[in-house]
Scaffold this active site. Sequence first.
Site, PDB file in Angstrom:
ATOM      1  CD  GLU A 129       2.605  -1.838   6.630  1.00 60.21           C
ATOM      2  OE1 GLU A 129       2.418  -0.678   7.035  1.00 60.21           O
ATOM      3  OE2 GLU A 129       2.850  -2.087   5.432  1.00 60.21           O
ATOM      4  CG  HIS A 167       8.008  -1.450   4.146  1.00 63.51           C
ATOM      5  ND1 HIS A 167       7.159  -2.516   4.310  1.00 63.51           N
ATOM      6  CD2 HIS A 167       7.291  -0.369   4.543  1.00 63.51           C
ATOM      7  CE1 HIS A 167       5.995  -2.096   4.777  1.00 63.51           C
ATOM      8  NE2 HIS A 167       6.051  -0.794   4.943  1.00 63.51           N
ATOM      9  CG  HIS A 223      -0.297  -0.018   2.539  1.00 60.69           C
ATOM     10  ND1 HIS A 223      -0.817  -0.687   3.618  1.00 60.69           N
ATOM     11  CD2 HIS A 223       0.834   0.574   2.987  1.00 60.69           C
ATOM     12  CE1 HIS A 223      -0.026  -0.497   4.665  1.00 60.69           C
ATOM     13  NE2 HIS A 223       0.978   0.269   4.304  1.00 60.69           N
ATOM     14  CG  HIS A 278      -0.067   3.941   7.965  1.00 60.00           C
ATOM     15  ND1 HIS A 278      -1.037   3.384   7.165  1.00 60.00           N
ATOM     16  CD2 HIS A 278       1.042   3.200   7.756  1.00 60.00           C
ATOM     17  CE1 HIS A 278      -0.523   2.352   6.493  1.00 60.00           C
ATOM     18  NE2 HIS A 278       0.732   2.222   6.835  1.00 60.00           N
TER      19      HIS A 278
HETATM   20  C1  DHB Z   1       5.757   3.875   3.220  1.00 64.59           C
HETATM   21  C2  DHB Z   1       4.747   3.931   4.159  1.00 64.59           C
HETATM   22  C3  DHB Z   1       4.010   2.819   4.456  1.00 64.59           C
HETATM   23  O1  DHB Z   1       2.961   2.836   5.305  1.00 64.59           O
HETATM   24  C4  DHB Z   1       4.304   1.626   3.878  1.00 64.59           C
HETATM   25  O2  DHB Z   1       3.622   0.530   4.269  1.00 64.59           O
HETATM   26  C5  DHB Z   1       5.311   1.545   2.928  1.00 64.59           C
HETATM   27  C6  DHB Z   1       6.030   2.692   2.596  1.00 64.59           C
HETATM   28  C7  DHB Z   1       6.547   5.101   2.870  1.00 64.59           C
HETATM   29  O3  DHB Z   1       6.355   6.147   3.485  1.00 64.59           O
HETATM   30  O4  DHB Z   1       7.359   5.026   1.942  1.00 64.59           O
HETATM   31 FE    FE Z   2       2.194   0.950   5.840  1.00 69.50          FE
END
Ligand code: DHB
Ligand code: FE
Length: 285
Positions: free
Chosen positions: A240, A193, A12, A59
Amino acid sequence: MARISASVYSSHIPAIGVAIDQNKTQEPYWAPLFQGFEASREWLKDNPPDVVFLVYNDHATAFSLDIIPTFAIGTAPRFEVADEGWGPRPVPDVVGHPEFASHIAQAVIEDEFDLTIVNHMDVDHGLTVPLSLMCGKVDAWPFQIIPFAVNVVQYPAPLGRRCYRLGQAIRRAVESFDEPLNVQIWGTGGMSHQLQGPRAGLINREFDNAFLDRLIADPEDLAQMPHIEYIREAGSEGIELVMWLIARGAMGDGAGGPAPRVVHRFYHVPASNTALGHLILEDKG
Ligand code: DHB
Ligand code: FE
């Protein structure tokens, strides 16, 4: 009765929403990523659901650190779009299904999963970016949506195996609703990530692809993976991915039926700081 016909999984990443909203999808950086969803958009047109049960994480948009529900089901008729950082995206509000959501809440709670019922909730990129990837730019989302928010932002997050079992309970709840609704369940977030600290920018292709393999072939075993392994291998925000296990638990093989069919699988790096993963499974149960 209502039935679950498919599950869809997608990252996402907020920058994807910006690329769509600012018409940058054909730029060299973004084009390969959006090509990976062309088949998905066709599939969705050919297999239109009445309702999408959309598992995502907030978030700190609807919930601050004041209130942190582990599992929250949106029972409102409408959900407004909001977002941190870039501000609310120019996408349609989300139309819910209060009667069906309330039924699922009651059935799942009586099945021993204590949900938080939310009658007013704004939704952020966690929910709108997968919608945009699957539907493109639209004046209205082409189905009703039940937002289901999972806490994966503030510890303790729910275990993978609890998420998988919750998915099984959601399937039972859907199938006990006395209307012939075609329902899809979507699991969003991930893949590897980390947005903060010394390991910011971490991406682990090997882990992500093994996760997709196991999600398809042996989700019960994958559901046993402890949190520490998500963090170590997929970064702090890789947690996540437990949300994908909710959608996977709602497939027919989790209720003793046949395994789902893989319709589409896609993995792409780079996308902002995050590895993008995407999967569509058609239910055969
Ligand atoms: C980013 C934010 C998110 O919530 C995520 O799941 C992946 C990337 C971002 O800020 O790049
Ligand atoms: Fe996220």
